[in-house]
Write a protein that holds these residues in place. Structure first.
Motif, PDB file in Angstrom:
ATOM      1  N   PHE A   1       0.848  -1.187   0.000  1.00  0.00           N
ATOM      2  CA  PHE A   1       0.000   0.000   0.000  1.00  0.00           C
ATOM      3  C   PHE A   1       0.880   1.232   0.000  1.00  0.00           C
ATOM      4  O   PHE A   1       1.957   1.224   0.589  1.00  0.00           O
ATOM      5  CB  PHE A   1      -0.902   0.012   1.241  1.00  0.00           C
ATOM      6  CG  PHE A   1      -1.983  -1.025   1.198  1.00  0.00           C
ATOM      7  CD1 PHE A   1      -1.708  -2.346   1.495  1.00  0.00           C
ATOM      8  CD2 PHE A   1      -3.282  -0.668   0.852  1.00  0.00           C
ATOM      9  CE1 PHE A   1      -2.706  -3.308   1.452  1.00  0.00           C
ATOM     10  CE2 PHE A   1      -4.284  -1.620   0.797  1.00  0.00           C
ATOM     11  CZ  PHE A   1      -3.999  -2.940   1.094  1.00  0.00           C
ATOM     12  N   ILE A   2       0.398   2.277  -0.631  1.00  0.00           N
ATOM     13  CA  ILE A   2       1.246   3.462  -0.757  1.00  0.00           C
ATOM     14  C   ILE A   2       0.401   4.745  -0.785  1.00  0.00           C
ATOM     15  O   ILE A   2      -0.771   4.725  -1.171  1.00  0.00           O
ATOM     16  CB  ILE A   2       2.128   3.345  -2.036  1.00  0.00           C
ATOM     17  CG1 ILE A   2       3.237   4.390  -2.062  1.00  0.00           C
ATOM     18  CG2 ILE A   2       1.275   3.461  -3.297  1.00  0.00           C
ATOM     19  CD1 ILE A   2       4.338   4.073  -3.057  1.00  0.00           C
ATOM     20  N   THR A   3       1.007   5.827  -0.336  1.00  0.00           N
ATOM     21  CA  THR A   3       0.401   7.148  -0.549  1.00  0.00           C
ATOM     22  C   THR A   3       1.497   8.195  -0.715  1.00  0.00           C
ATOM     23  O   THR A   3       2.607   8.017  -0.208  1.00  0.00           O
ATOM     24  CB  THR A   3      -0.528   7.571   0.605  1.00  0.00           C
ATOM     25  OG1 THR A   3      -1.112   8.839   0.282  1.00  0.00           O
ATOM     26  CG2 THR A   3       0.215   7.725   1.930  1.00  0.00           C
TER      27      THR A   3
ATOM     28  N   SER B   1       4.256   7.559   2.252  1.00  0.00           N
ATOM     29  CA  SER B   1       4.232   6.433   3.167  1.00  0.00           C
ATOM     30  C   SER B   1       3.949   5.158   2.384  1.00  0.00           C
ATOM     31  O   SER B   1       3.274   5.192   1.355  1.00  0.00           O
ATOM     32  CB  SER B   1       3.154   6.643   4.233  1.00  0.00           C
ATOM     33  OG  SER B   1       3.075   5.505   5.050  1.00  0.00           O
ATOM     34  N   ALA B   2       4.492   4.046   2.864  1.00  0.00           N
ATOM     35  CA  ALA B   2       4.217   2.761   2.221  1.00  0.00           C
ATOM     36  C   ALA B   2       4.133   1.676   3.290  1.00  0.00           C
ATOM     37  O   ALA B   2       4.799   1.741   4.320  1.00  0.00           O
ATOM     38  CB  ALA B   2       5.304   2.423   1.204  1.00  0.00           C
TER      39      ALA B   2
ATOM     40  N   LEU C   1      -3.892   4.984   2.616  1.00  0.00           N
ATOM     41  CA  LEU C   1      -3.029   4.100   1.827  1.00  0.00           C
ATOM     42  C   LEU C   1      -3.871   3.347   0.806  1.00  0.00           C
ATOM     43  O   LEU C   1      -4.930   2.811   1.134  1.00  0.00           O
ATOM     44  CB  LEU C   1      -2.325   3.106   2.745  1.00  0.00           C
ATOM     45  CG  LEU C   1      -1.264   3.687   3.692  1.00  0.00           C
ATOM     46  CD1 LEU C   1      -0.992   2.723   4.830  1.00  0.00           C
ATOM     47  CD2 LEU C   1       0.018   3.985   2.935  1.00  0.00           C
TER      48      LEU C   1
END
Lengths: 184, 301
Positions: free
Chosen positions: A23-25, A50-51, A179
């Motif tokens: 997951f990432i943002t 963030s990941a 995320l």
């Protein structure tokens, strides 16, 4: 020999499935806030990276210090110039794990308490932190939230005597991230 | 034997893969998508004045800077004059940052009741990253009006004689966190000069810099060379000022020694009458206070 090959295939598959659980943002939000008798200091950063690796619980943050926005431009300048030395230490990173990631059920919408352990590096100083937060599972997205305090002196950020009363020694950090599954 | 080794390898391989899949990879995953941005240099100087003259700094957008400039009398005037403390030359000024690249301001000077107004444009900004620019360049232009009574009431006096102008190109580079340097070529035009031998158009070349001695204290120096043969009827010297900047939150205090008595460009560039070696030195200070008038839209919630 066959067994070996099977093992290899399993190993390979496990990496592929692990990839699918990342997951990432890039648009996470971090606010810090400190309240002191004379001056309220608040800064917002809406470009937080963030990941999360959902299989291992691996969880990282990277924040550009210059992306923090203050209400007073002068405060922002002093923050970068005098307090966190943004030219020398452009970003803060957190490298850690969500220790109880197994408790979070991706197929069940709801709010899950999480424990996060790891190393926060800021202003050239790395320290272990352990904080609690929540993950809200919502339509396969993870909404992470946390609120905790940091002591600025822990990161060798010094507040001079003449402004000491204006600035609190602890800052409250609020983290809000959404995320999304990484497209790999 | 070989088989066993392979089996062992196969068993431990997933572990290696999973560690490689750990945080380092996550970090590189977020860094991969990072666009290289333009990193603009900030805080080349602590405030909009190097010592007595303009620095390349503008008040941040939406910020108003109140600036009190005060020069005492000459130190060599002795105890009778309390080493200059009994005299004062003062300017009260406001600087405003309209955008990131345009500022304007105005001031009232005790010298000949002069009002001055100026515009300051940021032409180039020092940066690194996606765009590399070695220097910051500003263009500064002002107009000053004497509003005191005419010295000679009986002759024909023209309003235009009250006007003087100056234009400066400010070129600065922040070499390191502690060292910044600036070069300032200036041009001054006076509609009326005291004698026919004096030039109406006057050129100077100056510069200065600052060295930070701590996060909040810096030592600054500024010099302007007046090319000879331009101001003849009055004995004038090059302007040299040496000061200390002390920053405390919203204020910057600048305390300095200078041989220039006047506070606006036209006076200290072309009419510096003090001579350092004679002790014609003036103690002075600038006090600045920044006010945030307009907060950025994003932060208004």
């Amino acid at each position: 020999m066959r067994i070996t090959i099977i093992f290899f295939i399993i190993a390979l598959l496990s990496t592929i499935s692990a990839d699918a659980q990342k997951f990432i943002t890039k648009t996470g939000y971090i606010k810090f806030y400190s309240d002191a008798p004379l001056e309220k200091i608040e800064a917002h950063n809406r470009q937080v990276n963030s990941a999360l690796d959902f299989t291992t619980g691996g969880f990282v943050f990277k924040v550009l210090m210059k992306s923090f926005e203050f209400e007073k431009a002068l405060m922002q300048e002093h923050f970068n110039e005098n307090y966190v030395d943004s030219d020398k230490f452009p970003s803060a990173t957190f490298v850690g794990t969500v220790t109880n990631i197994k408790d979070v059920n991706l197929s069940q919408d709801g709010i899950y308490d999480i424990n996060v352990d790891g190393k926060l590096t800021m202003h050239g100083v790395t320290r272990e932190i352990h904080e609690k937060g929540t993950f809200e599972v919502k339509q396969e997205k993870l909404l992470g939230k946390a609120k905790f305090n940091l002591v600025v002196a822990d990161y060798k950020i010094t507040i001079p005597g003449n402004v000491g009363n204006n600035i609190s020694n602890t800052v409250e950090v609020t983290v809000e991230i959404t995320l999304e599954k990484a497209n790999l | 034997m070989n088989n066993k080794l392979l089996i062992l390898l196969a068993i431990i391989a997933p572990f290696f893969v999973s560690t490689a899949n750990g945080q380092d990879e996550l970090l590189s995953m977020i860094e991969k998508g990072e666009k290289q941005t333009i990193e603009y240099t900030t805080a080349t100087f602590k405030t909009t004045r190097m010592v007595i003259g303009q620095s390349i700094e503008l008040p941040p957008k939406g910020n108003l800077l109140f600036l009190i400039t005060h020069h005492f009398g000459a130190l060599n005037t002795g105890y009778e004059n309390l080493f200059g403390l009994k005299q004062a030359s003062i300017r009260l000024g406001l600087d405003y940052g309209l955008t990131r690249w345009l500022g304007f301001g105005a001031g009232l000077n005790s010298d000949r009741n002069t009002w001055d107004g100026f515009l300051k444009f940021k032409l180039l900004r020092q940066s690194k990253g996606a765009r590399v620019m070695p220097v910051t360049v500003d263009l500064f232009a002002n107009t000053a009006i004497y509003t005191n009574k005419w010295a000679d009431q009986n002759r024909k006096n023209y309003f235009s004689s009250r006007l003087t102008y100056s234009v400066q190109v400010l070129i600065a580079r922040k070499l390191s966190n502690s060292l910044s340097l600036q070069i300032t070529p200036s041009y001054v035009h006076k509609n009326l000069v005291p004698a026919s031998a004096d030039k109406n158009d006057i050129f100077t070349l100056g510069g200065g810099g600052r060295i930070k001695v701590s996060d909040r204290v810096s030592i600054n120096a500024e010099y302007h060379h007046l090319f000879t043969g331009q101001v003849v009827s009055t004995k004038v010297y090059d302007s040299f000022s040496l000061g200390v900047d002390i920053e405390t939150g919203g204020h910057v205090f600048q305390i300095f020694l200078t041989n220039s008595y006047g506070e606006y460009e036209q006076t200290f560039l072309t009419d510096t009458r003090g001579k350092w070696s004679n002790g014609d030195i003036f103690l002075g200070f600038n006090i600045t206070r920044m006010f945030t008038i307009v907060t950025p839209k994003r932060l208004r919630d």
